[in-house]
Enzyme design. Structure first.
Site, PDB file in Angstrom:
ATOM      1  CB  CYS A 246       3.326   5.301   5.666  1.00 22.68           C
ATOM      2  SG  CYS A 246       3.853   4.425   7.133  1.00 22.68           S
TER       3      CYS A 246
ATOM      4  CG  HIS B 195       2.415  -3.402   6.123  1.00 25.28           C
ATOM      5  ND1 HIS B 195       3.290  -3.051   7.125  1.00 25.28           N
ATOM      6  CD2 HIS B 195       2.060  -2.248   5.514  1.00 25.28           C
ATOM      7  CE1 HIS B 195       3.448  -1.735   7.123  1.00 25.28           C
ATOM      8  NE2 HIS B 195       2.720  -1.222   6.147  1.00 25.28           N
TER       9      HIS B 195
ATOM     10  CD  GLU C 270       0.300  -0.782   8.786  1.00 25.73           C
ATOM     11  OE1 GLU C 270      -0.463  -0.379   7.898  1.00 25.73           O
ATOM     12  OE2 GLU C 270       0.955  -0.022   9.528  1.00 25.73           O
TER      13      GLU C 270
ATOM     14  CG  HIS D 290      -0.407   0.294   2.515  1.00 23.25           C
ATOM     15  ND1 HIS D 290      -1.179   0.624   3.606  1.00 23.25           N
ATOM     16  CD2 HIS D 290       0.868   0.308   2.949  1.00 23.25           C
ATOM     17  CE1 HIS D 290      -0.409   0.821   4.659  1.00 23.25           C
ATOM     18  NE2 HIS D 290       0.826   0.639   4.290  1.00 23.25           N
TER      19      HIS D 290
ATOM     20  CG  HIS E 283       5.286   0.545   2.616  1.00 28.36           C
ATOM     21  ND1 HIS E 283       4.695   1.767   2.370  1.00 28.36           N
ATOM     22  CD2 HIS E 283       4.698   0.078   3.750  1.00 28.36           C
ATOM     23  CE1 HIS E 283       3.826   2.035   3.318  1.00 28.36           C
ATOM     24  NE2 HIS E 283       3.775   1.030   4.174  1.00 28.36           N
TER      25      HIS E 283
ATOM     26  CG  ASP F  42      -2.872 -13.382   0.280  1.00 26.10           C
ATOM     27  OD1 ASP F  42      -1.980 -12.708   0.848  1.00 26.10           O
ATOM     28  OD2 ASP F  42      -2.748 -14.595   0.020  1.00 26.10           O
ATOM     29  CG  HIS F  43       0.284 -12.624  -2.627  1.00 27.71           C
ATOM     30  ND1 HIS F  43      -0.124 -13.299  -1.510  1.00 27.71           N
ATOM     31  CD2 HIS F  43       1.585 -12.927  -2.793  1.00 27.71           C
ATOM     32  CE1 HIS F  43       0.889 -13.994  -1.029  1.00 27.71           C
ATOM     33  NE2 HIS F  43       1.947 -13.773  -1.786  1.00 27.71           N
TER      34      HIS F  43
HETATM   35 NI    NI Z   1       2.397   0.685   5.625  1.00 29.28          NI
END
Ligand code: NI
Length: 137
Positions: free
Chosen positions: A35, A43, A126, A16, A41, A81-82
């Site tokens: 962020c 998580h 997160e 995200h 990036h 997911d992914h």
């Molecule tokens: Ni983040």
């Protein structure tokens, strides 16, 4: 009737960028720091799905956790997911994909699929140190 809370933990990986397109680049950099990285990036999210209700005397369950796992897969994980949350997931076209908003969206999607007599609360991790709780409202 005795009440219990049962929890299933599910997992997804996603990328995200925390960015408000209505504000300037400078404001975004200042407000969101790393962020706001333009190239995203990732998580490893953990999502705890907790359902509260009465213990059914016939099954001894509040809810079959395998059923909850399957609902989570169908309603949430296959969409998240992914994925790149900003680019791939329509839920975040108008919503900044912070942990708060991801938890909110997941709660709404799952709530709609659960029987009305059950209460749903979520905890979205997160990172191992940061989490958000949401239970409606
Ligand atoms: Ni983040």
């Amino acid at each position: 009737m005795p009440r219990c809370i049962v929890t299933r933990r599910v997992h997804f990986n996603a990328a995200h960028r925390v960015h408000n397109p209505k504000c300037s680049d400078e404001w975004n950099r200042k407000t969101f720091g790393v962020c706001n990285n333009p190239n995203y990036h990732g998580h490893n999210y953990e999502l705890d799905l907790s359902v509260e209700g009465e213990i059914d005397p016939e099954t001894g369950y509040v809810m079959d956790l395998n059923g909850l796992k399957e609902l989570a897969q169908e309603r949430l994980l296959q969409h998240l997911d992914h994925k790149n949350l900003n680019l791939d997931v329509p839920w975040f076209q108008e919503l900044i994909p912070t942990s708060e908003n991801i938890a909110l969206v997941c709660w709404r999607e799952l709530r709609a699929a659960l029987p009305a007599h059950l209460t749903l609360r979520l905890r979205l991790w997160e990172t191992p140190r940061n989490y958000v709780d949401y239970e409606g409202a």
